[in-house]
Design an enzyme around this catalytic site. Structure first.
Site, PDB file in Angstrom:
ATOM      1  N   GLY A  37      37.678   4.971 -21.170  1.00  0.00           N
ATOM      2  CA  GLY A  37      36.535   5.862 -20.629  1.00  0.00           C
ATOM      3  C   GLY A  37      35.887   4.931 -19.459  1.00  0.00           C
ATOM      4  O   GLY A  37      35.848   4.018 -19.182  1.00  0.00           O
ATOM      5  N   LYS A  41      37.049   0.382 -22.885  1.00  0.00           N
ATOM      6  CA  LYS A  41      38.283   0.678 -23.187  1.00  0.00           C
ATOM      7  C   LYS A  41      38.439   0.621 -24.522  1.00  0.00           C
ATOM      8  O   LYS A  41      37.594   0.141 -25.431  1.00  0.00           O
ATOM      9  CB  LYS A  41      39.106  -0.287 -22.602  1.00  0.00           C
ATOM     10  CG  LYS A  41      39.275  -0.503 -20.985  1.00  0.00           C
ATOM     11  CD  LYS A  41      40.438  -1.558 -20.554  1.00  0.00           C
ATOM     12  CE  LYS A  41      40.313  -1.511 -19.077  1.00  0.00           C
ATOM     13  NZ  LYS A  41      41.441  -2.676 -18.604  1.00  0.00           N
ATOM     14  N   ASP A 144      29.780  15.778 -22.025  1.00  0.00           N
ATOM     15  CA  ASP A 144      30.951  15.384 -21.375  1.00  0.00           C
ATOM     16  C   ASP A 144      32.069  16.113 -21.993  1.00  0.00           C
ATOM     17  O   ASP A 144      32.925  15.634 -22.296  1.00  0.00           O
ATOM     18  CB  ASP A 144      31.115  13.711 -21.270  1.00  0.00           C
ATOM     19  CG  ASP A 144      32.153  13.439 -20.454  1.00  0.00           C
ATOM     20  OD1 ASP A 144      32.408  14.120 -19.271  1.00  0.00           O
ATOM     21  OD2 ASP A 144      32.875  12.318 -20.495  1.00  0.00           O
TER      22      ASP A 144
END
Length: 347
Positions: A37, A41, A144
């Protein structure tokens, strides 16, 4: 059919308890990477007592990392949200230990299915909305919402779909949403244009994901070689998209109505998560037609195109002249399929 949670869930959420003793007291860390991301990680780890495989996200210690851990811990009891198990912090690193998701990402599952149907798209949209509703009920905007952040718990066909990654999440009841956090294809127009916005930005992203699930490509995309062109931004701000006949003629009016209600440029008139869950296309998802979709094959075709776009925050986009991406025209025939003669130079 997966067992889904009841329509209304309780709040009174707990806060994270950060452990400061070594994570290796309880877990064996590995170098096997499970995901990446913007903030860190994710690796496989093993719980020593039970030998159960887990996932651990490794972050640099910061206020943002602590916020991510706190929010995730507050909402992880929901059936459609990845379970958080432990949080550890030392002088420089934070470790967020979670259940290991075995079924892969949302779009990968669709690409693997031989016959993906409109009814399955409705079921998956409903599970996405159940997760987001729990966040919104408790004052959290995810900010997101994208397919990479929805994972299947198991490889079973009826596996539960779960939401992950709370690196951009924020409690909108405690502070205003002003930071332009987004991934280009899924960003709501108000995030690009307004000084302040609210949780409705998540619902726009749901509309984009639903559109892609049904046809295999996004409603807003760059028509030139620039990765996030002025023209693409303009189309998002004006809500300019369509339903190309070749790919949408067999998809139900109910599905299109849901998308149109989610992709409204005015966030006040956009479907809330409660409204979309009450819409017949989701509320009666078992009655949605079993229309076969072409989205799986198109997603496979486009794997080197739009899904591979770098995730760019606005601060990174201000450096867009230094960012180099392979032109879409060289990577993806899907865009040639949708390309129209240019009538202006907006891109």
């Amino acid at each position: 059919m997966a067992n889904l949670p009841p329509k209304f869930e309780s709040s009174n959420l707990p806060e994270v308890q950060i452990k400061t003793h070594p994570i290796t007291d309880k877990y064996e860390l590995t170098k096997i990477e499970l995901g990446v991301g913007l903030s860190g990680k994710v690796y496989k780890c093993i719980e020593l007592n039970s030998q159960t495989e887990r996932a651990v996200k490794v972050l640099n210690v910061s206020k943002k990392a602590r916020n991510e851990a706190m929010i995730h811990s507050q909402v992880c009891q929901h059936n459609n949200i990845v379970q958080l198990i432990d949080v550890y912090e030392n002088q420089s690193k934070m470790y967020i230990v979670m259940e290991k998701m075995l079924g892969g990402e949302l779009f990968d599952r669709i690409k693997e299915k031989e016959h993906f149907t409109e009814r399955e798209a409705a079921l998956m949209t409903r599970q996405i909305c159940l997760a987001i509703r729990f966040l919104h009920q408790n004052g959290i905007a995810h900010r997101d919402v994208k397919p990479e952040n929805f994972l299947f718990a198991t490889k079973d066909e009826n596996s539960i779909l779960k939401l992950a990654d709370f690196g951009f999440s924020k409690n909108y009841r405690e502070s205003n949403l002003t930071s332009p956090c987004y991934t280009p294809y899924y960003v709501a127009p108000e995030v690009l244009t307004a000084a302040r916005y609210d949780k409705a930005c998540d619902m726009w992203s749901v509309g984009v994901i639903t559109y892609i699930m049904l046809c295999g490509y996004p409603p807003f995309y760059p028509r030139s070689e620039r990765n996030f062109s002025i023209g693409m931004q303009s189309r998002i701000k004006q809500g300019q998209y369509n339903f190309p006949t070749d790919d949408w003629q067999h998809i139900s009016k109910g599905a299109k109505d849901v998308i149109q209600s989610l992709l409204r440029i005015d966030p006040k008139s956009r479907y809330t998560v409660e409204q979309v869950l009450c819409d017949p296309w989701l509320d009666k998802h078992r009655e949605v037609p079993l229309t076969p979709l072409t989205s799986g094959s198109l997603l496979s075709e486009s794997k080197q195109g739009w899904p591979a776009m770098l995730e760019l925050s606005l601060s990174e986009m201000r450096l867009k002249d230094t960012i180099s991406l392979k032109p879409l025209s060289e990577t993806n025939s899907l865009f040639k399929r949708r390309q129209k003669p240019k009538c202006s130079s907006e891109d």
